[in-house]
Enzyme design. Structure first.
Site, mmCIF file in Angstrom:
data_model
loop_
_atom_site.group_PDB
_atom_site.id
_atom_site.type_symbol
_atom_site.label_atom_id
_atom_site.label_comp_id
_atom_site.label_asym_id
_atom_site.label_seq_id
_atom_site.Cartn_x
_atom_site.Cartn_y
_atom_site.Cartn_z
ATOM 1 N N SER A 63 -37.207 35.895 -4.668
ATOM 2 C CA SER A 63 -37.373 34.767 -3.737
ATOM 3 C C SER A 63 -38.837 34.346 -3.643
ATOM 4 C CB SER A 63 -36.834 35.138 -2.354
ATOM 5 O OG SER A 63 -37.437 36.331 -1.889
ATOM 6 N N HIS A 78 -20.259 -4.375 17.566
ATOM 7 C CA HIS A 78 -19.503 -4.696 16.340
ATOM 8 C C HIS A 78 -20.355 -5.509 15.365
ATOM 9 C CE1 HIS A 78 -15.856 -3.542 18.640
ATOM 10 N NE2 HIS A 78 -16.460 -4.194 19.631
ATOM 11 N N SER A 95 -40.098 -5.127 -6.699
ATOM 12 C CA SER A 95 -39.130 -4.897 -7.759
ATOM 13 C C SER A 95 -39.825 -5.087 -9.091
ATOM 14 C CB SER A 95 -37.983 -5.906 -7.625
ATOM 15 O OG SER A 95 -37.363 -6.108 -8.878
ATOM 16 N N GLU A 152 -34.845 3.060 3.715
ATOM 17 C CA GLU A 152 -33.728 3.454 2.855
ATOM 18 C C GLU A 152 -33.807 4.936 2.498
ATOM 19 O OE1 GLU A 152 -32.821 0.285 -0.275
ATOM 20 O OE2 GLU A 152 -34.775 -0.290 0.489
ATOM 21 N N GLN A 180 -30.775 35.683 1.939
ATOM 22 C CA GLN A 180 -31.965 35.156 1.282
ATOM 23 C C GLN A 180 -31.824 33.651 1.014
ATOM 24 O OE1 GLN A 180 -34.240 37.510 -1.702
ATOM 25 N NE2 GLN A 180 -33.534 35.973 -3.146
HETATM 26 N N1 ARG Z 1 -36.301 38.510 -0.006
HETATM 27 C C1 ARG Z 1 -35.375 39.030 0.933
HETATM 28 C C2 ARG Z 1 -34.780 37.909 1.801
HETATM 29 O O1 ARG Z 1 -35.281 36.875 1.774
HETATM 30 C C3 ARG Z 1 -36.024 40.028 1.822
HETATM 31 C C4 ARG Z 1 -35.138 41.060 2.356
HETATM 32 C C5 ARG Z 1 -34.617 41.909 1.272
HETATM 33 N N2 ARG Z 1 -33.934 43.051 1.733
HETATM 34 C C6 ARG Z 1 -33.158 43.789 0.933
HETATM 35 N N3 ARG Z 1 -32.606 44.825 1.443
HETATM 36 N N4 ARG Z 1 -32.951 43.459 -0.304
HETATM 37 O O2 ARG Z 1 -33.806 38.081 2.474
#
Ligand code: ARG
Length: 474
Positions: A24, A157, A278, A291, A323
């Site tokens: 992540s 309306h 345009s 828009e 996550q």
């Molecule tokens: N990157 C993880 C999340 O966003 C952090 C927590 C991860 N915990 C675990 N037990 N894998 O949720």
């Protein structure tokens, strides 16, 4: 050897594609300030209860501040192998300061750590959203003030219904934004709860002091149940709900502005700097901002649906599904903040065509209710007055004229209650001024609304500065 912090029980390194899939860090690096602030508070607590020596704490402190500087200078290299912001920072810290760094994660899990970071991130984002809401409210009030005598047709309306003040129309949006402000304050209150100390799910055997951490990080409350603390994503759902409602408000305003900009209406003219042309049709000036805001509403509502669906059916406590809470949230935060500030500019630059609005009121039957009310004031029951006024309208349509053009003799053929004063009674200004019931469109009511708005905005500023102070955690 894998650089994973949890590598102990593994005999193989993670598959490269899996690494990429489950990481992540690509998006949660945005929470580096919260992660560092959380770790500083955690380390201070560990030292306070005697788990960490003062010396180690000082080393951690310095190490974390160095990392903060590196990240802000763009000199920190994030690694996908290290999954997320928590392990990227912890690993770098340990590389830099040695054993003291490896003591930081005592009595803590990434499950309560990520919850802590996200709570702080949402809290800060709510404050930013609140300040953008207030800014747009200011812009609306300025425009309402500057155009306080402008009369336009009010619609139902999408048919002209009754004459109203343009300021009254704008202030309807002010009211929506006031509720948005209140809603986000509510989101803040239910985000302002400290999860750290929940550990992975069940708490810890070590003698931690959660209140100390909460106080250091300016949290009002502490989760009283560790499983709830690591599983709760209500505050994200609430943020996304409040954001969706807010975007729906902006989308409705957008729709009106798009209509008003069209040649058919021509009620307003947007600043050239806020429109685009345009590539083919040289005459075009398009209201792209409105828009886009209308379009982006779908995105934010989509993030809410995605998150509701992700949480639905999740067993306690932490599951990796959680996550998935971040990308949609971050996108919603960016979208809402950007849309609000762009809108404040747009409203400030918007020219109001009072002449055209006025003409739209005159060349119309939107004063027909006032004609009926006139007869009511002369003693006629409303149902009958409604019918007589309908006949007057029909007669005018037949002759191709408006109510103000019909000779008195013709009025009097339909009711002998009509007198010379009927023309004054159905002038647009009279129609507007007369709707003086509380919350109505009269000049007097509009002035009261504007005065109340000033007071409310001052109160919002007080709330904002108190909340802003609470965000200073580093
Ligand atoms: N990157 C993880 C999340 O966003 C952090 C927590 C991860 N915990 C675990 N037990 N894998 O949720």
């Amino acid at each position: 050897m894998s650089e994973k912090l949890w590598g102990g029980r593994f005999s193989k390194t993670t598959d490269e594609m899996i690494n990429e899939f489950q990481a992540s860090i690509q998006f949660d690096r945005r929470m580096y300030r919260e992660d560092i602030a959380g770790s500083l508070a955690h380390a201070a607590m560990l030292a306070k209860v005697g788990i960490l020596s003062e010396e180690d704490r000082a080393a951690i402190d310095k190490g974390l501040h160095d990392i903060l500087t590196q990240i802000e200078r763009g000199a920190f290299e994030f690694s996908v192998e290290l999954e997320d912001i928590h392990m990227n920072i912890e690993k770098r810290l340990t590389d830099a300061i040695g054993e003291a760094g490896s003591r930081l994660h005592t009595a803590r899990s990434r499950n309560d750590q990520v919850a802590l970071d996200t709570h702080m991130f949402v809290r800060r984002s709510v404050v930013e959203v609140l300040s953008h809401i207030a800014e747009l409210q200011h812009a609306l009030v300025e425009s309402a003030h500057a155009n306080k005598d402008v009369i336009m047709p009010g619609y139902t309306h999408l048919q002209r219904a009754q004459p109203i003040l343009f300021a009254h129309h704008l202030m309807a949006y002010f009211g929506m934004l006031t509720r948005d402000f209140e809603r986000f304050q509510g989101v803040y209150a239910r985000t302002d709860i400290m999860p750290l100390g929940a550990g992975a799910l069940a708490g810890t055997t070590l003698p931690i002091d959660r209140a100390f951490v909460a106080q250091k990080l300016n949290f009002e409350r502490i989760y009283t149940n560790s499983m709830d603390a690591v599983s709760d994503r209500d505050y994200i759902l609430e943020f996304l709900s409040a954001a969706s409602i807010l975007m729906v408000h902006l989308s409705r305003l957008s729709e009106e502005i798009i209509l008003w900009c069209s040649r058919e209406f021509s009620f307003v003219e947007l600043d050239d700097a806020h429109c685009t042309g345009s590539s083919m049709m040289p005459q075009k000036k398009n209201p792209d901002v409105s828009e886009l805001v209308r379009g982006k509403t779908g995105r934010v509502v989509g993030h809410l649906m995605a998150m509701l669906t992700a949480v639905k059916g999740l067993p306690l406590a932490y599951n990796k599904d959680l996550q998935e809470d971040k990308e949609g949230l971050f996108d919603a935060i960016d979208t809402v903040k950007f849309s609000l500030s762009v809108y404040a500019q747009l409203i400030r630059g918007m020219k109001v065509r009072a002449d055209i609005m006025r003409h739209a009121v005159e060349a119309d039957f939107s004063n027909a209710t006032d004609l009926a009310d006139y007869l009511v004031r002369k003693g006629m029951p409303f149902r009958q007055a409604h019918s007589v006024s309908g006949q007057v309208v029909a007669l005018c349509i037949e002759r191709g004229i408006w109510l103000l053009d019909l000779p008195l003799a013709d009025y009097q053929k339909l009711s002998n209650l009509f007198a010379d004063d009927v023309y004054e009674a159905i002038r647009p200004e009279t129609c507007v001024a007369g709707r003086n019931s509380y919350g109505g469109t009269s000049y007097e009511q509009a002035a009261m609304q504007l005065a109340a708005a000033e007071e409310l905005m001052a109160e919002e500023q007080r709330i904002l500065s108190a909340l802003e102070t609470k965000q200073q955690i580093l």
